[in-house]
Design an enzyme around this catalytic site. Sequence first.
Site, PDB file in Angstrom:
ATOM      1  CG  ASP A 493      -1.759   1.132   1.468  1.00 46.56           C
ATOM      2  OD1 ASP A 493      -2.417   1.555   0.032  1.00 46.56           O
ATOM      3  OD2 ASP A 493      -2.121   1.434   2.513  1.00 46.56           O
ATOM      4  CD  GLU A 647      -6.425  23.499  -1.608  1.00 46.66           C
ATOM      5  OE1 GLU A 647      -7.593  23.588  -0.839  1.00 46.66           O
ATOM      6  OE2 GLU A 647      -6.617  24.483  -2.630  1.00 46.66           O
ATOM      7  CB  THR A 824      -2.029   3.472  -3.805  1.00 47.20           C
ATOM      8  OG1 THR A 824      -2.539   4.537  -2.962  1.00 47.20           O
ATOM      9  CG2 THR A 824      -1.568   3.767  -5.175  1.00 47.20           C
ATOM     10  NE  ARG A 946      -8.872   7.369  -7.464  1.00 47.92           N
ATOM     11  CZ  ARG A 946      -9.363   7.917  -6.332  1.00 47.92           C
ATOM     12  NH1 ARG A 946      -8.439   8.365  -5.569  1.00 47.92           N
ATOM     13  NH2 ARG A 946     -10.436   8.115  -6.168  1.00 47.92           N
ATOM     14  CE  LYS A 952      -4.989  -0.993  -1.848  1.00 47.16           C
ATOM     15  NZ  LYS A 952      -4.716  -0.443  -0.478  1.00 47.16           N
ATOM     16  CG  ASN A 975      -7.205   0.604   2.503  1.00 42.41           C
ATOM     17  OD1 ASN A 975      -6.603   0.494   4.008  1.00 42.41           O
ATOM     18  ND2 ASN A 975      -6.435   1.170   1.518  1.00 42.41           N
TER      19      ASN A 975
END
Length: 1341
Positions: A493, A647, A824, A946, A952, A975
């Site tokens: 990951d 950001e 990922t 994505r 996976k 995940n």
Amino acid sequence: MVDDFELEILELEEEQARRRRRSRVVSSFRRDVSRSSKPRPTPALLDHVMEGWATKGGDAGVGVGGGEKGKRAPTAKAPTKKSPPLHSSIYETLNNLFNASTREIETERRIKPNNPEFNAQFNYAKNYIKTSKYTLLNFIPYNLFEQFQRLANFYFLCLLVLQLIPVISSLTPVTTAVPLIGVLMVTGIKDAYDDFQRHRSDNQVNRRKSNVLRNGHLAEEMWSKVEVGDVIRMENNQFVAADVLLLSTSEPNGLCYIETSELDGETNLKSKQCLPETEEFGQDVGQIGSFQAEIRCEPPNNQLNKFDGTLYWDNQAHPLDNDKILLRGCILRNTQWCYGVVIFAGRDTKLMMNSGKTKFKRTSIDRLLNFIILGIVFFLLSMCLFCTVACGIWETLTGQHFRIYLPWDSLVPPEPAGGAAVIALLVFFSYAIVLNTVVPISLYVSVEVIRLCQSFLINWDVALCYAPTGVHAKARTTTLNEELGQIEYVFSDKTGTLTQNIMTFNKCSIAGRSFGDIIDPRTGESLEINESGTWVRKKSKKSSSKRNANLRTPPEATVDNLIGPLDETEVNLLSDEEFRQYTRSVDLSHNPYHESSFKFYDHALADALDASDPSCELFFRLLALCHTVMSEDNNGKLEYQAQSPDEAALVSAARNFGFVFLSRTPNSITISAKENEEVYELLCILDFNNVRKRMSVILKRDGKIRLYCKGADSIIYERLKDGQESLKYHTQEHLNKFAGEGLRTLCLAYKDLDGEYFQNWKARHHEAAISLDRREEKLDAIYEEIEKDLILLGATAIEDKLQDGVPQTIANLAVAGIKIWVLTGDKQETAINIGYSCQLLTDDMLDIFIIDAHTASEVEDQLKKYREEIRNVNATSQPQTNLSVVTFSIYSDEGVGQDTLSDAGEPNGGFALVINGHSLVWALSPKFEQLFLEVASQCKSVICCRVTPLQKALVVDLVKRYKKAVTLAVGDGANDVSMIKTAHIGVGISGQEGLQAVLASDYSVAQFRFLERLLLVHGRWSYYRMCKFLRYFFYKNFAFTLCHFWFAFFVAFSAQTLFDPMFISVYNLFYTSMPVLALGIFEQDVNAVNSIKFPRLYAPGLSNALFNKREFFRSALHGFLTSCVLFFIPFGAYYNGMDQDGRSMADQQTFGSVVATILVIVVTVQICLDTSYWTVFNHITIWGSLVFYFLLQYFYNFVIGGEYVGALAKAMGEPMFYFTSLLTIVVLMLPVMAWRFYWVDVHPTLSDKVRFKQRHDAKMASKRSDHDMLRTPSARRSRRSIRSGYAFAHQEGFGRLITSGKIMRPRNPKPGAMSNGRTSNLRPDANRVSVVAPAPSTVEV
């Protein structure tokens, strides 16, 4: 105790409900797969993954049932069959089999809130979850069933049954029963302990508390007692107990914010919004408790980003989608409270359906041992058959005439032919028992002990302890240690595993001037502070260029040439106070809004701001204004909620340099510029998306309208005004330099607008925004019109901080021959940036293939195109000369062994593959999976973006099935659980995203960099030790057992044993067990430092070079020849032998004692030759075993009174014993020593060379200098292609929510402006974090 009992009852009820529950029929795609003749993934994976592809974050959806872009498989209507668990209990399997005809089909789910009677009729799963394999009822049969899958255990069970028959057994059954029971108990206890840990984890989750609406009142209940249809209340920072439909929230417009790191690894927040009709409930328990409606929705599935349903209430139908669903595992953030009705619970939740099933894992050595033991059984049966035939012939020709001396058993018929046949048949089983020690049960006892001790060595390794948290590595299973030394593919990951998910403002370029570099005033070289806080000097290096396809690496190249020159040296600053002062960080304490965690070391930028440099001020003013960050006053402290860490880093940088974003409203932005407040009117936000790769804001202040823009360098440069060539040139140089250092770059520009022109543009923008025909095209044209003729201001460079040592670890693992794939959920640009930072992608690569098609035909075309490119390059490339991995002045490379030492250099720079999740769903289909794997396996690096959690797992499963390679999956979030469970070995990172991955893993470490030591040191040592142990074990047991076979020729094949029965019983238990255990636990060919320094030492494990069928036959042949010499030299010496007094020594007991003694001495000398690393334990066990043999022989024979009393003492009183022993040892050991000396001297392996170097370095340590020592090539960031590193990690902004006011709170709420208990004023919240909400690409104000 009551809680434990209730949980057990719930578990049993859940088992029964699971068997009664209505299943789903198999989808058409699943049926197509079942007809395929190709090897398929496990049913659970296939059923889950191929139910459909849930697109993430706004990507175009692709269903598995169609071929057109944007279409999805109809989930709600297309029924699916729920596959049984991979390892169901026997009882459940049989029950499911016999009750299959009674199952019903579920096509949709029907739920009525606050109506348990209606919901109970459907037997929906309760919220009780179970990740363990066993229960109290099924542990013994289930565990025994798994253990007897091991062929040796089953073999010894059959042998035990034979030994219980007195007429054919010449040995007591205790010799087999005790070790077999011991092995089963030890393994069972270990498995029970492992499963107990899973039960503890399950109980912790099941006992979490939740507020449930019962009979109109809120009651606190355990999660395990929550049922479908219940209405639950959730509060800020609480986990969501089940998949729930959102009814009402504390936030304006029914919004709430969740963190989904447990689901997809993303730490930025997502927004959810309830129906306007139910929003009015607020927290009025009376209204919510009387809520009577019916929900009809899709059946449970694993699609995290898709939900289809309808709410029927007051004779109206309200559509439900994923934006109104909170999934189990999410955490409520920035929301005081919310109410929701449970839709899916327990095993039916999307989190649990993505978690896979706990699987029983076995190593490749275990599987090989099963095959070898099967072969040994056939060999044993062949020997028994030979002895049977020989016995029958002897009894027919000779034995029948000596029945007066050797009477036949009463069961044997008196006829010569019939009697001989019965005796021969009984002898077959007798020899099966006598010769069974060729594979003794002690083998598996020893294997389990060695694995347990190796696990302790991993747990106790202080080098695997992460000092900041004190977290040690942990071997959560004890059966897979040697598999760590055979890993060929690592699936990792990204977020939280490779990276820290922390963005830092690192450097910038303003008006053609670069800031952020630190120059050593003494040398003029660039300095950089590494992860450990140490300053390092970076040597200047030339730009790397891609090699031509027809170039090949010169033969004299070494690893240093392959990876690149060392580009850093440490700078010792402790002895230079003046230099340490020079490299101190900029003092920003005069700024009341500064953050102590922010560090910047280039004082030139601060000096420019102090001098009021207009370009620098405009640069940071743009950063403070052009964003969609939200601010909040938390107990007097200004905090930001950013939709992405990128950001947040940029706004934080502006804040610390004095340009502080203070607040915003739908129509204004307020900042503090050098402690002077400035308020800007917000006219328009041109939001970011993946196509535009830029965002702009149009602001007005003091009558002046200005557009501020930031975006990818390639996008901004196309829209710059002419006449800025010099600035563009210098900025591009800085961008290339930043990108070469692995930083994520962003260009800044601005443009002044005329008021009249803007009003005209705004009107046309409004027309385009409301157009129903080609709206997106019209908006794009409007954007292009205003976002042109920009004035370049500069560029930013932020760092997505990797975990410590990630590039070095990946580089070393790559040299070791391990292929690393990154799987990922992040978007493509982010994954590629990290790929460059951690050395997965480099400028030396010939090409980076990107597969991003949306349809099956497009994906096929791309794969075929890339396959042809690879073939063309391979066809035109000249064959490469083998490259010596390590060069020594003592040895020439010509003598390097071909099996493990040389590494044929890869042609040119190799390729890399980047594939998106919507393309991967087609690439993993049975039609294209081999094509995809063919392309991917020829690439040096593979990055899948994505992807869903079960995608996976399917990628891992694909490699397992076709490549037959050992795989390892490493991750840190929920995940990653499916991937971890699917791989041969799962490693969990003890990070900040919970313990789901750790609890599902086989091994856990605190940082990714510890994977290097786990594999290259502990994994390689474990494999090396286990292989050496097995080779020696088979050798010593063949040497021991086959002596009985040779003896059979001299005892008429009567199954008479050569050795004392006591010796047979304890040979493997006492006399030879401890030395080989010490070998298997402590042996090492080279030390840990050299294991990491020379990663190619890992190569033998990749090819199973140290133990395979060939090595087994070598060991068996060695044991076979040893048994011949052991038997026939003493036989010749003692055949008609006489002692010094003239008495005969040719008796069976003396001969057996002599052979047994020489056998123990020979196998002990052999293990001395096999031992490379001597510890005190080796000395104690080896020499102690010899001493113990003689002590036990005398104790048993003289104290207890054994059958062979005095035999060994009599033999040892004669010189012939010593001469015979010496001759036998010399004959057996001399060829072994000569053979090994020849191979080490003439054909040394890399291990031999490194071991010699290790000894040489130890002797010459005082004379060697540091520069003489070979070291692992540094893996500092290499120069990257001139490319965009656009620094936004989100899909789309939430400008719509900002400008519409939905995300805002009224600044001056009216007195009493409160509805249904919902607060509407701005409230402090210490735990508010960044927010991400969906939004369109444009916003008009």
